[in-house]
Design a protein around this motif. Structure first.
Motif, PDB file in Angstrom:
ATOM      1  N   HIS A   1     -17.006  -9.161  -4.007  1.00  0.00           N
ATOM      2  CA  HIS A   1     -15.572  -9.548  -5.377  1.00  0.00           C
ATOM      3  C   HIS A   1     -14.300  -9.906  -4.271  1.00  0.00           C
ATOM      4  O   HIS A   1     -13.863  -8.982  -4.193  1.00  0.00           O
ATOM      5  N   PHE A   2     -13.626 -10.770  -4.359  1.00  0.00           N
ATOM      6  CA  PHE A   2     -12.039 -11.484  -4.157  1.00  0.00           C
ATOM      7  C   PHE A   2     -11.601 -11.063  -4.891  1.00  0.00           C
ATOM      8  O   PHE A   2     -10.691 -11.201  -5.740  1.00  0.00           O
ATOM      9  N   ASN A   3     -11.403  -9.270  -5.098  1.00  0.00           N
ATOM     10  CA  ASN A   3     -10.611  -8.195  -6.090  1.00  0.00           C
ATOM     11  C   ASN A   3      -8.829  -8.187  -5.338  1.00  0.00           C
ATOM     12  O   ASN A   3      -9.522  -7.324  -4.517  1.00  0.00           O
ATOM     13  N   ALA A   4      -7.853  -8.844  -5.159  1.00  0.00           N
ATOM     14  CA  ALA A   4      -7.606  -8.993  -3.588  1.00  0.00           C
ATOM     15  C   ALA A   4      -5.408  -8.406  -4.793  1.00  0.00           C
ATOM     16  O   ALA A   4      -5.099  -9.234  -5.849  1.00  0.00           O
ATOM     17  N   LEU A   5      -4.803  -7.844  -3.627  1.00  0.00           N
ATOM     18  CA  LEU A   5      -3.162  -7.590  -4.039  1.00  0.00           C
ATOM     19  C   LEU A   5      -2.590  -8.436  -2.631  1.00  0.00           C
ATOM     20  O   LEU A   5      -2.796  -8.220  -1.738  1.00  0.00           O
ATOM     21  N   VAL A   6      -1.357  -9.281  -2.668  1.00  0.00           N
ATOM     22  CA  VAL A   6      -0.207  -9.476  -1.905  1.00  0.00           C
ATOM     23  C   VAL A   6       0.089  -8.360  -1.644  1.00  0.00           C
ATOM     24  O   VAL A   6       1.085  -8.868  -2.669  1.00  0.00           O
ATOM     25  N   ILE A   7       0.765  -7.946  -0.718  1.00  0.00           N
ATOM     26  CA  ILE A   7       1.809  -6.837  -0.395  1.00  0.00           C
ATOM     27  C   ILE A   7       3.110  -7.566   0.257  1.00  0.00           C
ATOM     28  O   ILE A   7       2.476  -7.838   0.896  1.00  0.00           O
ATOM     29  N   ARG A   8       3.895  -7.422  -0.690  1.00  0.00           N
ATOM     30  CA  ARG A   8       4.983  -7.616   0.609  1.00  0.00           C
ATOM     31  C   ARG A   8       5.357  -7.330   1.845  1.00  0.00           C
ATOM     32  O   ARG A   8       5.076  -5.814   1.670  1.00  0.00           O
ATOM     33  N   ASN A   9       5.707  -7.844   2.565  1.00  0.00           N
ATOM     34  CA  ASN A   9       6.154  -7.117   4.084  1.00  0.00           C
ATOM     35  C   ASN A   9       7.247  -6.223   4.050  1.00  0.00           C
ATOM     36  O   ASN A   9       8.362  -6.286   3.634  1.00  0.00           O
ATOM     37  N   MET A  10       6.733  -4.705   4.582  1.00  0.00           N
ATOM     38  CA  MET A  10       7.287  -3.417   4.371  1.00  0.00           C
ATOM     39  C   MET A  10       8.575  -3.306   5.261  1.00  0.00           C
ATOM     40  O   MET A  10       9.037  -2.097   4.990  1.00  0.00           O
ATOM     41  N   GLU A  11       8.599  -3.996   6.372  1.00  0.00           N
ATOM     42  CA  GLU A  11       9.471  -3.877   7.168  1.00  0.00           C
ATOM     43  C   GLU A  11      11.021  -3.841   6.897  1.00  0.00           C
ATOM     44  O   GLU A  11      11.642  -4.187   6.120  1.00  0.00           O
ATOM     45  N   ASP A  12      11.999  -3.049   7.050  1.00  0.00           N
ATOM     46  CA  ASP A  12      13.239  -3.563   7.114  1.00  0.00           C
ATOM     47  C   ASP A  12      13.580  -5.104   8.487  1.00  0.00           C
ATOM     48  O   ASP A  12      12.993  -5.119   9.846  1.00  0.00           O
ATOM     49  N   PRO A  13      14.331  -5.483   8.328  1.00  0.00           N
ATOM     50  CA  PRO A  13      14.568  -6.719   9.642  1.00  0.00           C
ATOM     51  C   PRO A  13      14.667  -6.080  10.920  1.00  0.00           C
ATOM     52  O   PRO A  13      14.180  -6.610  11.486  1.00  0.00           O
ATOM     53  N   TRP A  14      15.777  -4.829  11.031  1.00  0.00           N
ATOM     54  CA  TRP A  14      16.087  -4.783  12.774  1.00  0.00           C
ATOM     55  C   TRP A  14      14.774  -3.226  13.056  1.00  0.00           C
ATOM     56  O   TRP A  14      14.725  -3.155  14.100  1.00  0.00           O
ATOM     57  N   ARG A  15      13.563  -3.484  11.955  1.00  0.00           N
ATOM     58  CA  ARG A  15      12.067  -3.013  12.674  1.00  0.00           C
ATOM     59  C   ARG A  15      10.716  -3.438  12.591  1.00  0.00           C
ATOM     60  O   ARG A  15      10.720  -3.218  11.069  1.00  0.00           O
ATOM     61  N   ARG A  16      10.413  -3.375  13.592  1.00  0.00           N
ATOM     62  CA  ARG A  16       8.863  -3.828  13.383  1.00  0.00           C
ATOM     63  C   ARG A  16       7.824  -2.876  12.861  1.00  0.00           C
ATOM     64  O   ARG A  16       8.600  -1.674  13.625  1.00  0.00           O
ATOM     65  N   LEU A  17       7.355  -3.012  11.863  1.00  0.00           N
ATOM     66  CA  LEU A  17       5.783  -1.990  11.558  1.00  0.00           C
ATOM     67  C   LEU A  17       5.155  -2.820  11.851  1.00  0.00           C
ATOM     68  O   LEU A  17       4.421  -4.399  11.800  1.00  0.00           O
ATOM     69  N   SER A  18       4.275  -2.249  12.014  1.00  0.00           N
ATOM     70  CA  SER A  18       2.257  -3.039  11.992  1.00  0.00           C
ATOM     71  C   SER A  18       1.980  -2.683  10.745  1.00  0.00           C
ATOM     72  O   SER A  18       2.304  -2.031   9.475  1.00  0.00           O
ATOM     73  N   PRO A  19       1.122  -4.042  11.154  1.00  0.00           N
ATOM     74  CA  PRO A  19       0.375  -4.017   8.603  1.00  0.00           C
ATOM     75  C   PRO A  19       0.398  -2.127   8.660  1.00  0.00           C
ATOM     76  O   PRO A  19       0.170  -2.194   7.118  1.00  0.00           O
ATOM     77  N   GLY A  20      -0.527  -1.568   9.860  1.00  0.00           N
ATOM     78  CA  GLY A  20      -0.994  -0.243   8.895  1.00  0.00           C
ATOM     79  C   GLY A  20       0.160   0.309   8.336  1.00  0.00           C
ATOM     80  O   GLY A  20      -0.194   1.271   7.591  1.00  0.00           O
ATOM     81  N   GLU A  21       1.145   0.294   8.695  1.00  0.00           N
ATOM     82  CA  GLU A  21       2.037   1.367   8.224  1.00  0.00           C
ATOM     83  C   GLU A  21       3.356   0.632   7.440  1.00  0.00           C
ATOM     84  O   GLU A  21       3.664   1.360   6.413  1.00  0.00           O
ATOM     85  N   GLN A  22       3.512  -0.402   7.970  1.00  0.00           N
ATOM     86  CA  GLN A  22       3.599  -0.814   5.968  1.00  0.00           C
ATOM     87  C   GLN A  22       3.020  -0.853   4.582  1.00  0.00           C
ATOM     88  O   GLN A  22       3.248  -0.600   3.859  1.00  0.00           O
ATOM     89  N   LEU A  23       1.654  -0.272   5.365  1.00  0.00           N
ATOM     90  CA  LEU A  23       0.591   0.394   3.467  1.00  0.00           C
ATOM     91  C   LEU A  23       0.954   0.980   3.377  1.00  0.00           C
ATOM     92  O   LEU A  23       0.812   1.634   2.114  1.00  0.00           O
ATOM     93  N   GLU A  24       1.366   1.833   4.559  1.00  0.00           N
ATOM     94  CA  GLU A  24       1.488   3.311   4.379  1.00  0.00           C
ATOM     95  C   GLU A  24       2.717   3.500   3.605  1.00  0.00           C
ATOM     96  O   GLU A  24       3.274   4.319   3.086  1.00  0.00           O
TER      97      GLU A  24
END
Ligand code: GUN
Ligand code: FE
Length: 442
Positions: A395-418
């Motif tokens: 079932h597509f029960n899902a959330l869209v989570i805001r990109n959690m990076e700081d503008p000057w520091r890239r994070l992987s999606p897994g790090e953003q989830l963390e």
């Protein structure tokens, strides 16, 4: 194995033009956990949903879907909605209060007086409405909830969850001894009211089901448990309770049930683990016998890290229990836990696992965020059927989570989830989907 109750009515449908309305395509960074070993991360992919179910995930939209508008989420995360497998809906108004006490005093001074208020239907409505709204706000769409002993209030909670389309189990609480006079039923009344509750909700049309909820062994007589076991067989329902949650509770259970050798045996021998799912909160001090019984019945042990730190003073031996094959889920345990956000329990589970390893290396092992996320999504979700993952047919029960990076520091999606689990809040949830439909934040 007990069959999952929430089957889908959607079959496989061809992609004719008339059918395209039932399809939804989202693009973004997709993250979910199929297993406890690792996160599945699909950056800049398309997730295709048909009739509310995940059909496929792909890097390019196939020709057959051309013409369907894509909901573009750019570099925001798309993750499964959370499952809370142990929460006291009636204790919502009590969260963050009395946190300097341990279980027995906390129950007597705060919790029992709070639950007594649910004799008043207006109070119950106000509390349960706010609780359900807050669940949705924080992305918990699958919930296994205690109500109180009051059947009518429990009926209201059941109906409210159903109205909102959430996936849930709800139980009217049973307690017939060692409880204050203002929050107790006779054995007979407890059984009769539970029977009415089960009867009323037997034919429930939505995604909410009833479950039997003896509060815990210390407040239930053997006669009550035996009677509940008979109802479980008649109505084919499972059990949700607290198990070996503190040293005090574990000792009380065996003192009050002298012919029994473990807390789990109390439920097993009284027929409560044969007819539906068995869900046990905390399981912090399990004996080998508890583990054997839980494994035999494919029970779910619910890790509630905040409650553990607040009122229980013990940590679930999560890694060793998972190693021995026990199913593990996450729970907020409002109001033993102080916050409703399951994502925060994911972070706390990792934190506590380190303390467990430090102080009890024989049973403790630091867990990964991926594992904690898996327990809080797919493994907990298994109580409700195919929810908590983005594998085909879920079932597509899902959330869209805001990109959690700081503008000057890239994070992987897994790090953003963390980062979301540790520092995020409901304002970081940009969109919510339930059975493929976008729902408004209350
Ligand atoms: N054990 C018995 N009742 C409760 C309760 O309300 N909360 C928790 N955490 N443990 C309990
Ligand atoms: Fe609890």
């Amino acid at each position: 194995m007990w069959p999952p109750p929430f089957t889908t009515t959607a079959g496989t449908v061809r992609c004719g033009t008339e059918d395209k309305k039932s399809i939804r395509i989202l693009s973004g960074d997709i993250v979910y956990a199929e297993s406890p070993e690792k996160l599945t991360v699909l950056e800049q992919h398309y997730l295709i949903v048909r009739h509310g179910l995940v059909e496929t995930i792909c890097s390019v939209v196939p020709e057959e879907y051309k013409g369907i508008e894509v909901e573009e989420y750019g570099r925001n995360l798309i993750i499964p909605a959370f499952s809370d497998l142990h929460v006291h809906a009636s204790q919502y108004a009590q969260r963050g209060v009395g946190m300097d006490l341990l279980l027995s005093d906390w129950l007597n001074q705060y919790t029992f007086p709070q639950e007594a208020k649910f004799a008043d239907p207006d109070y119950a409505k106000q509390n349960y409405d706010a609780f359900v709204e807050d669940l949705i706000r924080h992305g918990t769409f699958h919930v296994n909830a205690f109500a109180t002993i009051h059947r009518q209030a429990a009926d209201y909670l059941f109906g409210r969850l159903e109205e909102k389309g959430l996936y849930a189990y709800v139980g009217k609480v049973n307690m017939d001894c060692h409880s204050p006079s203002y929050l107790i039923e006779t054995t007979n009344k407890s059984l009769k009211e539970t029977e009415k509750f089960l009867d009323e909700h037997q034919q429930a049309a939505g995604h909410v089901r009833s479950i039997i909820v003896p509060r815990f062994a210390p407040t239930c007589s053997e006669a009550l448990l035996k009677g509940l076991g008979k109802l479980a067989a008649r109505y084919q329902v499972g059990v949700h309770t607290h198990l070996v949650e503190s040293k005090w509770e574990a000792a009380e259970a065996l003192r009050l049930f002298p012919g029994y050798h473990s807390d789990a045996e109390i439920y097993e021998r009284n027929g409560l683990m044969d007819n539906g799912p068995s869900v046990f909160a905390h399981v912090i001090f399990p004996t080998d016998e508890d583990i054997r019984i839980l494994k035999k019945h494919r029970s779910i042990a619910v890790h509630c890290p905040d409650a553990t730190a607040n009122i229980i003073a013990g940590i679930m031996p999560l890694a060793s229990m998972a190693d021995s094959g026990i199913r593990i889920a996450a729970g907020s345990d409002i109001a033993g836990g102080h916050g409703i956000a399951v994502y925060r329990q994911i972070a706390r589970a990792v934190q506590l696992s380190k303390l467990k390893e430090l102080y009890e290396p024989e049973v403790g092992r630091t867990i990964t965020l991926a594992r904690a996320f898996y327990h809080a999504t797919k493994e907990g979700g298994s109580l409700f059927g195919k929810v908590g993952s983005f594998e085909e047919g879920y079932h597509f029960n899902a959330l869209v989570i805001r990109n959690m990076e700081d503008p000057w520091r890239r994070l992987s999606p897994g790090e953003q989830l963390e980062r979301f689990c540790y520092t995020g809040d409901d304002r970081d949830i940009l969109a919510r989907y339930l059975d493929g439909e976008k729902i408004e934040c209350p």
